[in-house]
Write an enzyme that holds these catalytic residues in place. Structure first.
Site, PDB file in Angstrom:
ATOM      1  N   SER A  11     116.218  42.417  54.828  1.00  0.00           N
ATOM      2  CA  SER A  11     115.121  43.244  55.283  1.00  0.00           C
ATOM      3  C   SER A  11     114.191  43.732  54.166  1.00  0.00           C
ATOM      4  CB  SER A  11     115.674  44.465  56.019  1.00  0.00           C
ATOM      5  OG  SER A  11     116.458  45.244  55.137  1.00  0.00           O
TER       6      SER A  11
ATOM      7  N   LYS B 125     110.932  50.146  48.775  1.00  0.00           N
ATOM      8  CA  LYS B 125     111.055  49.786  50.195  1.00  0.00           C
ATOM      9  C   LYS B 125     110.751  51.034  51.027  1.00  0.00           C
ATOM     10  CE  LYS B 125     114.570  47.532  53.167  1.00  0.00           C
ATOM     11  NZ  LYS B 125     115.953  47.004  53.163  1.00  0.00           N
TER      12      LYS B 125
ATOM     13  N   SER C 282     120.491  42.487  52.478  1.00  0.00           N
ATOM     14  CA  SER C 282     119.050  42.741  52.566  1.00  0.00           C
ATOM     15  C   SER C 282     118.311  42.838  51.238  1.00  0.00           C
ATOM     16  CB  SER C 282     118.798  44.026  53.365  1.00  0.00           C
ATOM     17  OG  SER C 282     118.909  43.753  54.732  1.00  0.00           O
TER      18      SER C 282
END
Ligand code: MG
Ligand code: ZN
Lengths: 482, 492, 115
Positions: free
Chosen positions: B154, B79, B178
């Site tokens: 996310s 990420k 997330s």
């Protein structure tokens, strides 16, 4: 006319001289090159996290201990949020509720009058970077732009906050000096105001003498010596009194001391009131200072200035000498060394704080760079106490010793400065002079003391000035009365 | 022949070890898959071809010398809020556009040291604030199961690349769900470890007391392997757990016989879509059949978790994101004074969701409101921890759906921030408590989109959590792949 | 270990919010947060915040008298580093991301508004 009383509280920031910074492994001892002692943590790069320096925690505990504080068992780090370009994270890691040290006191002395200044708290935080304002003579006003160096950002900083117990500029200065002595004695900081490793902010208000209600206070910043702190406070007190006596009112504000003009001026006015949005720093764990740790701090406490002064006084030094010696650590070491070697503490104190200090000042040197040692000092003191050197001769000998020309006795012998303190030798000289001046002896016997001086002078001349004049006089009086 | 991009990490590891293929072959397969899928998904923000190739070459050399470490030569995606030395890291924000970090975060460093091949950085909601990956300053990521829908967020980019096979495994970060929610929405496995188990050093902070890095993988054993590579105490993170790492993958085959499993009453009621509830119940039934002792119980303070979260997380983020000021790195918008420069930089550099949360958090911390908002929320957290502790006195793990719904359509929840926040209703409580939780795919909804099942455990209870997760995985026998990952789509 | 104290973050009690109408001085908040917003933007954010806070106010309903706040999920204390220098970035590396640098310094516009 109202009598006014000043109410002063001091906030002092002290940089700790640890090896590494408060929350990262950058060196605290950096050179002049900007932005060379910086890393992801102290530059607040995204993702970097702080980890506290254990020795810095120990350093603040030692300061708290020396200031008679309670070392708290449970303590927390908070974030103090405000935007400023020299503050990389735009929050300062500081303490708020539960500081490391609370409820202390420090005794300070002005002209023999002692006052106890309460210490509200001693807490741990981190320093900011340094700003250089470019244009308009380097001042923030009128500057074109600002350059930032983050070498200092994250250096461990201890804040010491007093109660509003200080009543005069002199007391404030005395407090500052004593605090400086203490942190130096602890070895945690060089505490130099000129270099910013010790910084004072003064909260000042005035009120009619005898009243208890506090007046509106101003905060005076930007003093870079103890002398300018004293001047700034004195100015601010006078200014406030003048304002109040002309029916004006004091605004709570920050004022900056202008050393050159000798005045305080209002600082930057902020439209918004300060709102630091303190909250416990989620990146840092609570501190738990257990009993063993607190005990260790107390055990490691060195002899503090007040204790040292008391010890010197007990040895026979007067207050001024004791203060002077404690303030000049290298002289104190000589003092203690000479006394250990059996020299009279009073004599040693007098020589050190008199002739030695005068010499060092005029030569602009440190005692470590001279030839004076504890041994030679002890020797000099015992020679003067035994009457082997006249006061004048002793000064010459000391100067030679300081200049590295040898030990006192050797110097005195070399220069033929030793007094004749052999009683029989002087008796012979006295008898000879009296034989030559029977009329003088008669006049003394008739009660006229004037010829004594004349006779002493004759003996001194006959001995080439090496006789101990006190002994000569004593012998002449003895003859006259005998 | 199987496309290497469809392998699990365990399979790839076996093949590397027996010489069936090389790390370069795996990387090529992942990159081919990315070439086909990325135009549809936009799951990567940066693909590091050069760095990945070097790492794969080094891995092949090491494997030839007998290196059998679990991640050596395995293509992994990260990420883009994980700081990577020399590789642009933006956290999905305009304010960090072009920032090339001079350091590696601890998890990243451990992955490199483990021989993993880092293929690229994945898309996310800006600063991990969101539940759909629509809040990225660089445009949304789409769900490989249906590109009209979101992949969740996310960590939507990381979930999408694993679902589609353009990396064999990935890491995300989980502050309120997330990792788990996008895993649920993309048919992958996603785990949030115990707070402190994985170092946060080098994870661009959103809410420090809640953030945790965790794995996203195709299977439960793969997720365990990924987590084991990064877990453990880090002297650079004061909040990292200083103790023995749980034996994460030791009991994967132990089954659930004799385990007590609690169904959280508050999370299987209204607000959850019927087909999600159906899949959840079916999974619970299978666990009971497999020998678990299943009870329903209550964790009352969960009702307050979402409210507390939406005060705590913004409060912490308002302070964490203060460092983005145009002074030392990232975007600068000129201004006459430093103050003006900072305010303009932050207005232009942050997207609306980030600004919204910064304002909310600033307000919640400001004088006069601190105790009522932040203080009260932290007390709610204490109550929640108590309720969880009471529940774990009775059961070994707690279970629930991961997400109240399957993947929703892009744009369907962007108008009302609070509706979006409800996506995290099942996942938030464990972040507040600091406990681990994992999402495992258990089936498809009426819309043919994946449904995830959540297993929660007490702090440092990863061993039992992964044990139950492995049983859920076996029982569900979920073999479907995302539409974009199937061979008729990827073969030209 | 006295968990209660370890996790405590006591603050001045400012009363409950339930009887406090939510009325946000959004311009002041934006100022504190250093974000330059137009009046329209401010108004929009204010409305959104009020909506979120209407929901978030739910936490007020829970009686928490005598409950200590949790600030860390795990009850750990005392993470320190030894006082050892572990190195710094090179200056070029430190300044590499700087929007503006000069002579080894980060450069910013003037601090004071003197227009
Ligand atoms: Mg301070
Ligand atoms: Zn540093």
């Amino acid at each position: 006319m109202t009598e006014w009383e000043a109410v002063i509280g001091l906030e002092t920031h002290v940089e700790l001289q640890t090896n590494s910074k408060m929350f990262c492994g950058c060196p605290v001892d950096f050179g002049d090159d900007p932005n060379t002692s910086v890393c992801p943590v102290c530059l607040a790069l995204p993702g970097a996290l702080p980890v506290p320096n254990e020795d810095a925690i120990e350093g603040i505990l030692s300061i708290g201990d020396a200031l008679n504080c309670t070392l708290t068992e449970h303590s927390l780090f908070y974030r103090k949020n405000y935007f400023y370009p020299d503050l990389p994270k735009n929050y300062q890691i500081s303490q708020y509720t539960f500081p490391l040290c609370v409820d202390g006191r420090l005794e300070v002395d002005v002209d023999g009058e002692a006052t106890t200044v309460g210490i509200t708290r001693v807490h741990m935080e981190e320093d900011t970077g340094k700003s250089t304002h470019v244009g308009e003579g380097g001042r923030i006003h009128g500057a074109d732009h600002t350059l930032l160096d983050f070498n200092r950002a994250g250096v461990p900083l201890v804040e010491v906050v007093t109660e509003p117990d200080i009543r005069s500029p002199e007391q404030a200065r005395a407090y500052g000096m004593e605090l400086q002595r203490i942190v130096r004695a602890l070895g945690v900081s060089d505490a130099r105001l000129e270099e910013g490793s010790m910084r004072f902010d003064a909260n000042i208000s005035v009120r009619p003498a005898g009243t208890e209600v506090l007046g509106t206070r101003t905060e005076v910043k930007n003093v870079n010596s103890l002398r300018s702190m004293q001047r700034a406070i004195a100015f601010e007190i006078e200014r406030q009194i003048e304002v109040l006596e002309s029916s004006g009112s004091i605004h709570q504000e920050t004022r900056h001391w202008d050393e050159a003009a000798g005045v305080t001026r209002p600082g930057r006015t902020k439209e918004e009131s300060e709102d630091y949005r303190y909250f416990q720093d989620p990146d840092l764990l609570p501190l738990q200072i257990d009993e063993a740790w607190r005990d260790r701090v107390v055990e490691r406490r060195p002899e503090l200035p007040a204790a040292k002064r008391a010890r010197y006084r007990a040895l026979g030094a007067d207050q001024r000498t004791a203060e002077l010696l404690v303030d000049a650590g290298d002289l104190a070491a000589l003092y203690e060394g000479a006394v250990e070697r059996g020299a009279n503490a009073r004599t040693v104190g007098i020589w050190l704080t008199g002739e030695v200090v005068r010499y060092l000042r005029s030569a602009g040197t440190d005692v470590g760079d001279t030839g004076l040692t504890a041994e030679s000092l002890a020797e000099l003191a015992s020679m003067t106490d035994a009457g082997e050197l006249s006061a004048t001769a002793a000064k010459d000998v000391l100067a030679a010793v300081l200049a590295g020309e040898g030990a006192p006795r050797a110097v005195a012998e070399d220069r033929d400065l030793l007094q004749i303190s052999d009683r029989s030798a002087i008796e012979t000289e006295v008898a000879a002079v009296l034989d030559q001046h029977p009329e003088a002896l008669e006049r003394i016997r008739d009660g006229d003391t004037k010829p004594i001086g004349f006779l002493v002078g004759q003996v001194m001349r006959a001995t080439g000035g090496k006789a101990d004049p006190r002994m000569v006089q004593e012998l002449i009086r003895g003859e006259a009365n005998g | 022949m199987t496309d290497l991009a469809d392998l699990t990490i365990a399979q790839a590891r076996a093949g590397l070890r027996d010489g069936s293929f090389t790390s370069i072959d795996l990387l090529d397969a992942a990159q081919r898959r990315a070439a086909v899928s990325e135009p549809h998904l936009h799951a990567y923000l940066t693909i590091d071809r050069e760095g990945a190739r070097e790492a794969a070459v080094a891995a092949d050399r090491s494997i030839a010398d007998g290196d059998t470490r679990p991640l050596v030569g395995i293509p992994i995606a990260l990420k883009d809020n994980m700081v990577t030395k020399g590789v642009e890291t933006t956290a999905g924000s305009q304010i960090l556009a072009g920032w090339t970090p001079p350091y590696d975060g601890t998890a990243v460093r451990r992955l490199r040291e483990a021989g993993a091949v880092i293929v690229g950085k994945t898309n996310l909601d800006e600063f991990a604030m969101g539940s759909s990956t629509e809040n990225s300053a660089y445009g949304p990521t789409r769900n490989p199961w249906n590109t009209d829908t979101v992949p969740g967020g996310s960590s939507g980019g990381s979930a999408a690349v694993v679902a589609v096979g353009s990396a064999l495994g990935a890491f995300g970060s989980d502050t309120g769900g997330s990792i788990r929610q996008p895993a649920s929405l993309t048919g992958t496995v996603g785990a949030k470890p115990t707070y402190g188990l994985v170092s946060r050093y080098g994870l661009i902070a959103f809410a420090s007391s809640l953030d945790q890095i965790g794995p996203i993988a195709q299977t439960v054993p793969d997720a365990a392997t990924l987590l084991e590579a990064v877990a453990g105490w880090d002297p650079l993170d004061a909040t990292s757990f200083h103790g023995d790492v749980p034996a994460i993958s030791r009991s994967l085959d132990a089954g659930v016989g004799g385990l007590r499993i609690g169904v959280v009453r508050e999370l299987v009621g209204s607000g959850i879509e019927p087909d999600v509830l159906g899949a959840t119940q079916a999974t619970i039934d299978r666990l009971a059949d497999a020998g678990a002792d299943v009870v329903e119980l209550s964790v009352p303070a969960i009702e307050y978790a979402l409210s507390a979260y939406y005060l705590i997380a913004p409060a912490e983020c308002s302070s964490n994101l203060a460092r983005f000021d145009g002074v030392r790195y990232g975007l600068r918008v000129d201004g006459a004074t430093t103050e003006e420069m900072m305010a303009k930089t932050r207005a232009d550099g942050f997207g609306p969701e980030v600004i919204r949360r910064i304002l909310l958090g600033t307000y919640a911390l400001s004088a006069g409101y601190y105790d009522a908002f932040y203080g009260q929320s932290q007390r709610v957290r204490t109550l929640l921890r108590r309720d969880f502790a009471a529940a774990y006195d009775q059961v070994d793990v707690l279970v629930s759906p991961t997400s109240p719904s399957t993947a929703f359509e892009i744009g369907s929840k962007t108008a009302d921030p609070y509706t979006m926040y409800l996506s995290d209703i099942c996942t938030i409580a464990t972040n507040l408590a600091g406990d681990p939780a994992i999402s495992v795919p258990v089936g498809l909804g009426n819309d043919r989109l994946p449904i995830g099942f959540q297993i929660m455990a007490p702090a440092l209870g990863e061993e039992v959590m992964f044990r139950v997760a492995a049983e859920v995985e076996r029982g569900a026998a979920f073999v479907e792949r995302a539409q974009l990952a199937t061979s008729e789509v990827v073969t030209p | 270990m006295p968990l209660v104290l370890l996790l405590a973050a006591p603050v001045a009690c400012t009363g409950t919010i339930s009887d406090m109408p939510i009325d946000i001085d959004i311009a002041r908040v934006a100022g504190l947060a250093r974000i330059a917003l137009t009046d329209d933007e401010l108004a929009e954010y204010a409305a959104q915040l009020e909506n979120i806070l209407d929901h978030a106010e739910r936490v007020q309903a829970l009686p928490t008298e005598g409950v200590e706040p949790t600030s860390h999920p795990l009850p750990m204390v005392n993470a320190f580093r030894p006082d050892v220098v572990t190195g710094s970035l090179g200056r070029d590396e430190a300044l590499a991301g700087a929007p503006e640098a000069e002579d080894g310094y980060f450069r910013v516009p003037r601090i004071l508004d003197e227009s």
